[in-house]
Design a protein around this motif. Structure first.
Motif, short mmCIF file in Angstrom:
data_model
loop_
_atom_site.label_atom_id
_atom_site.label_comp_id
_atom_site.label_asym_id
_atom_site.label_seq_id
_atom_site.Cartn_x
_atom_site.Cartn_y
_atom_site.Cartn_z
N UNK A 176 0.84 -1.21 0.00
CA UNK A 176 0.00 0.00 0.00
C UNK A 176 0.88 1.26 0.00
N UNK A 177 0.62 2.15 -0.93
CA UNK A 177 1.34 3.42 -1.00
C UNK A 177 0.31 4.54 -1.01
N UNK A 178 0.41 5.41 -0.02
CA UNK A 178 -0.51 6.54 0.05
C UNK A 178 0.13 7.80 -0.52
N UNK A 179 -0.70 8.64 -1.11
CA UNK A 179 -0.25 9.96 -1.56
C UNK A 179 -0.94 10.99 -0.69
N UNK A 180 -0.14 11.74 0.08
CA UNK A 180 -0.70 12.77 0.94
C UNK A 180 -1.24 13.92 0.10
N UNK A 181 -2.04 14.79 0.72
CA UNK A 181 -2.60 15.93 -0.01
C UNK A 181 -1.51 16.89 -0.48
N UNK A 182 -0.32 16.79 0.12
CA UNK A 182 0.82 17.59 -0.32
C UNK A 182 1.45 17.03 -1.59
N UNK A 222 4.81 5.13 2.50
CA UNK A 222 4.36 3.76 2.76
C UNK A 222 3.16 3.83 3.69
N UNK A 223 2.09 3.17 3.31
CA UNK A 223 0.83 3.26 4.06
C UNK A 223 0.55 1.96 4.79
N UNK A 224 -0.27 2.05 5.82
CA UNK A 224 -0.66 0.86 6.55
C UNK A 224 -1.64 0.03 5.77
N UNK A 225 -1.60 -1.28 6.01
CA UNK A 225 -2.49 -2.19 5.31
C UNK A 225 -3.79 -2.46 6.06
N UNK A 226 -3.94 -1.84 7.24
CA UNK A 226 -5.15 -2.01 8.04
C UNK A 226 -6.30 -1.28 7.35
N UNK A 285 -18.10 10.82 10.90
CA UNK A 285 -17.50 11.89 11.71
C UNK A 285 -16.10 12.27 11.27
N UNK A 286 -15.45 11.43 10.50
CA UNK A 286 -14.07 11.72 10.11
C UNK A 286 -13.77 11.09 8.76
N UNK A 287 -13.19 11.87 7.86
CA UNK A 287 -12.80 11.34 6.57
C UNK A 287 -11.37 10.83 6.64
N UNK A 288 -11.09 9.66 6.07
CA UNK A 288 -9.73 9.13 6.12
C UNK A 288 -8.78 10.01 5.30
N UNK A 289 -7.53 10.07 5.74
CA UNK A 289 -6.55 10.92 5.06
C UNK A 289 -5.16 10.33 5.21
N UNK A 290 -4.38 10.35 4.13
CA UNK A 290 -2.99 9.93 4.16
C UNK A 290 -2.17 11.07 4.75
N UNK A 291 -1.43 10.79 5.81
CA UNK A 291 -0.63 11.82 6.47
C UNK A 291 0.77 11.86 5.87
#
Length: 382
Positions: free
Chosen positions: A53-59, A64-68, A77-83
């Motif tokens: 899993x590879x996440x792209x942050x809003x920047x 490297x992203x978590x696989x959970x 209540x909260x939208x997921x986001x890549x930090x």
């Protein structure tokens, strides 16, 4: 896995191909992309594929992203986001192989190994519009889905309509509005829209998931809707309202020289009250806001025609892998094409996988087929 469709001179993938699942991104559809990734990461066959899993942050940073999958699921209540992270991931071609590289400040970059295929689960600009596809083409990396041109055309609702019209597909009345046109002569734009008749739908030309879309019932409300859409894109498409049922069809690329495959068409029903049309909340947040009937309750000849036109639209833009094609079915039995989405929502509750499930191809097998198509596609011009 069979490799009979590999081009001459190409090397067959390893017995357990390595798949980089790419999600997040810089667009307003960042959260939708994360939810899509949660669905794919939860369903992909880990015994058959090695998944990264590879996440792209809003920047724009790759990490490297978590696989959970729970981390990327959608909650009201909260939208997921890549930090962002101190570690940055890049994709590079080294020694003829496509390598993932991790770089950290003041440390020697580390190689994570080769990648056989990228699954870009990105929606909206800077992901679904040909930009990521171009990057992957430059590194000679195989990837799931449409190429650069098809992605760009499918993202731009104006040029999409131009291509559809050139292919002989029936498109509803619309006005395309550029930033320069609106700033220079807003009164002319108002007159053009007024000639369409009301209601109209004001849309950002290059956004999806119903972001920035407004239904406008009178000229008095037009300016506010235009300014709302301009928050997402300075180029707009304003469409005449069409009386008709919303019918969708999922398209899957054929293997080898086979024609595109089409699902049974489906029909979206949106709950009344707070939803005048199929907006973001109806699509992704509220479980009971929308439902899909598949096959759609329309005559057999209309079903056949929807499938025929969906395949024609797929070919018209030069799509590959997957697309969802949306139509209006009028009371007179006319089919008017609305749009093609070359990377449709791909959560388990999204319409594209639901239509394939109703047509006999379940979610996990659909993911497997898309990876197969990508692995067996030539790189470079094709």
């Amino acid at each position: 896995m069979s490799h009979e469709n590999l081009a001459a001179g190409e090397t067959a993938p390893r017995a357990k191909p390595r798949v980089a699942v790419l999600f997040g991104g810089r667009s307003s559809e960042h959260a939708v992309s994360c939810v899509t990734a949660a669905g794919v990461l939860g369903a992909i066959n880990k015994d058959k594929y090695e998944v990264i899993p590879i996440g792209i942050a809003k920047t724009g940073q790759w990490v490297l992203a978590g696989a959970d999958t729970a981390q990327w699921s959608l909650a009201s209540t909260a939208l997921p986001e890549v930090a962002p992270s101190p570690q940055t991931v890049t994709l590079a071609e080294i020694g003829g192989e496509h390598q993932l590289i991790v770089a950290s400040p003041n440390e020697v970059p580390q190689e994570l190994g080769t990648v056989d295929v990228v699954f870009p689960l990105l929606h909206g600009p800077f992901g679904e519009d040909g930009t990521i596809q171009g990057l992957l083409e430059l590194s000679d990396t195989r990837y799931v889905g449409a190429g650069v041109l098809a992605s760009a055309v499918g993202m731009d609702k104006h040029y999409m309509k131009v291509v559809f019209e050139a292919a002989g597909l029936h498109v509803g009345p619309y006005v395309a509005v550029t930033d320069r046109q609106w700033l220079k002569d807003p009164e002319l734009v108002r007159k053009q829209v007024d000639r369409l008749g009301f209601p109209v739908f004001v849309k950002p030309a290059r956004a999806g998931s119903s972001m920035g879309i407004s239904k406008v019932d009178s000229l008095a409300d037009l300016d506010a809707a235009i300014e709302e859409a301009r928050k997402h894109d300075l180029k707009l498409v304003i469409e005449a309202g069409i009386i008709g049922r919303e019918i969708e069809c999922a398209v899957l690329e054929g293997r080898g020289t086979d024609a595109p495959r089409t699902s049974m068409p489906g029909e979206i029903s949106v709950a009344g009250g707070t939803h005048e049309f199929y907006d973001f909340n109806a699509k992704y947040v509220e479980d009971d806001a929308a439902s899909l009937s598949c096959p759609a309750d329309i005559p057999e000849e209309a079903i056949a025609r929807v499938r025929e036109l969906a395949a024609a639209a797929f070919d018209a833009v030069g799509a590959e892998g997957l697309s969802r094609v949306d139509f209006f079915y009028t009371p007179a039995g006319e089919l008017i094409i609305n749009e093609i989405n070359t990377m449709p929502g791909f959560t388990p509750k999204s319409m594209y996988p639901q239509m394939w499930a109703a047509s006999g191809l379940d979610y996990a097998d659909l993911i497997d087929e898309l990876i197969y198509l990508a692995l067996h596609r030539k790189t470079g011009l094709r």
